[in-house]
Design a protein around this motif. Sequence first.
Motif, PDB file in Angstrom:
ATOM      1  N   TYR A 133      11.028   7.856   1.081  1.00 25.88           N
ATOM      2  CA  TYR A 133      10.061   6.767   1.108  1.00 25.88           C
ATOM      3  C   TYR A 133      10.551   5.576   0.282  1.00 25.88           C
ATOM      4  CZ  TYR A 133       6.435   9.787   3.173  1.00 25.88           C
ATOM      5  OH  TYR A 133       5.692  10.596   3.993  1.00 25.88           O
ATOM      6  N   ARG A 134      11.101   5.836  -0.871  1.00 25.43           N
ATOM      7  CA  ARG A 134      11.607   4.785  -1.761  1.00 25.43           C
ATOM      8  C   ARG A 134      12.671   3.952  -1.039  1.00 25.43           C
ATOM      9  NH1 ARG A 134      12.850   8.186  -4.933  1.00 25.43           N
ATOM     10  NH2 ARG A 134      15.043   8.446  -4.558  1.00 25.43           N
ATOM     11  N   SER A 188       6.049  -1.823  -0.318  1.00 25.39           N
ATOM     12  CA  SER A 188       5.880  -0.872  -1.417  1.00 25.39           C
ATOM     13  C   SER A 188       6.038   0.563  -0.912  1.00 25.39           C
ATOM     14  CB  SER A 188       4.503  -1.039  -2.061  1.00 25.39           C
ATOM     15  OG  SER A 188       3.499  -0.544  -1.190  1.00 25.39           O
ATOM     16  N   GLN A 231       3.981   2.872  -1.558  1.00 31.67           N
ATOM     17  CA  GLN A 231       2.643   3.265  -1.099  1.00 31.67           C
ATOM     18  C   GLN A 231       2.401   2.826   0.342  1.00 31.67           C
ATOM     19  OE1 GLN A 231       0.399   5.295  -2.785  1.00 31.67           O
ATOM     20  NE2 GLN A 231      -0.421   5.348  -0.720  1.00 31.67           N
ATOM     21  N   THR A 232       2.879   1.638   0.702  1.00 30.93           N
ATOM     22  CA  THR A 232       2.753   1.182   2.089  1.00 30.93           C
ATOM     23  C   THR A 232       3.512   2.113   3.022  1.00 30.93           C
ATOM     24  OG1 THR A 232       2.457  -1.114   1.420  1.00 30.93           O
ATOM     25  CG2 THR A 232       3.234  -0.738   3.670  1.00 30.93           C
ATOM     26  N   ALA A 243       4.157   5.295   2.493  1.00 33.57           N
ATOM     27  CA  ALA A 243       3.390   6.549   2.561  1.00 33.57           C
ATOM     28  C   ALA A 243       2.185   6.393   3.484  1.00 33.57           C
ATOM     29  CB  ALA A 243       2.947   6.968   1.160  1.00 33.57           C
ATOM     30  N   ASN A 244       1.479   5.278   3.361  1.00 32.90           N
ATOM     31  CA  ASN A 244       0.312   5.041   4.221  1.00 32.90           C
ATOM     32  C   ASN A 244       0.719   4.948   5.686  1.00 32.90           C
ATOM     33  OD1 ASN A 244      -1.255   4.960   1.924  1.00 32.90           O
ATOM     34  ND2 ASN A 244      -1.376   2.733   1.856  1.00 32.90           N
TER      35      ASN A 244
END
Length: 186
Positions: free
Chosen positions: A138-139, A148, A150-151, A153-154
Amino acid sequence: MNRIRAGDPEALRLLLEETWAPLVRYLTARMDSPEDAQDAAQEAFVRLWEHRERWTEGTPRAVLFRIGRNLALDRGRRLDVRRRWAGRVRAEPPPGPTTPEEMYRAGELEREVSLAVQALPERRRDVFELVRYEGLAYREVARVLGVSVQTVANQMSLALRDLRARLATHLPDAGEMPDDARSNDG
C-alpha cells in the motif's frame, strides 16, 4: 540541464554517451543481472526525458542516478514480495481444468474477472492492479499514485467489495476463502 529541459536531443545524446557506462555499472552492483541493470538505465533515461520539464534541482547525471537507484529499489521490493508469496504457495499446484467443459468454464471465469476489474473506477482499478497484479505494498502504491496510504486502503477495500458483488456467483462462501485472500501484508 537547461538544454535537456528545453528538449535538445543533442544534449541527451551527450549525456547518454557520458553517463551510460557508469550508470549501468552502478545499477549492476545493485541488481541481479547486467541485463536488468541495462533495462533500469534505459528506463532512467526515458523517465528523465519524458519528465524533463519537472527536474529543477541537481545535475542530469545526479537525476539519472537517483531515478536508476529508485528503479533498482522498486524492483528489489517487487522480487521480495514475489518470493514471500511463492513461499506461501503449495508445492504442488491444484490440478487445472482437464475436460473441455472445465476449460470452457475456466476461460469464462477469467473473462468475467477481467471484465469486473476493468469495470472498476479508474483509481480503484489502478490500486487493485498495483497491489494484486504487481505485488506493491500500500505504501508503494500511495507513492506511485501520489495519494495517502489510507486512500489506497480505502480504494482497495472498495475494489474488493465491488469485485465480490460482481463475481458473487463465481465465489466460494467466505468461510472457504483462504486467510491471505482477504488481506494485504503491505
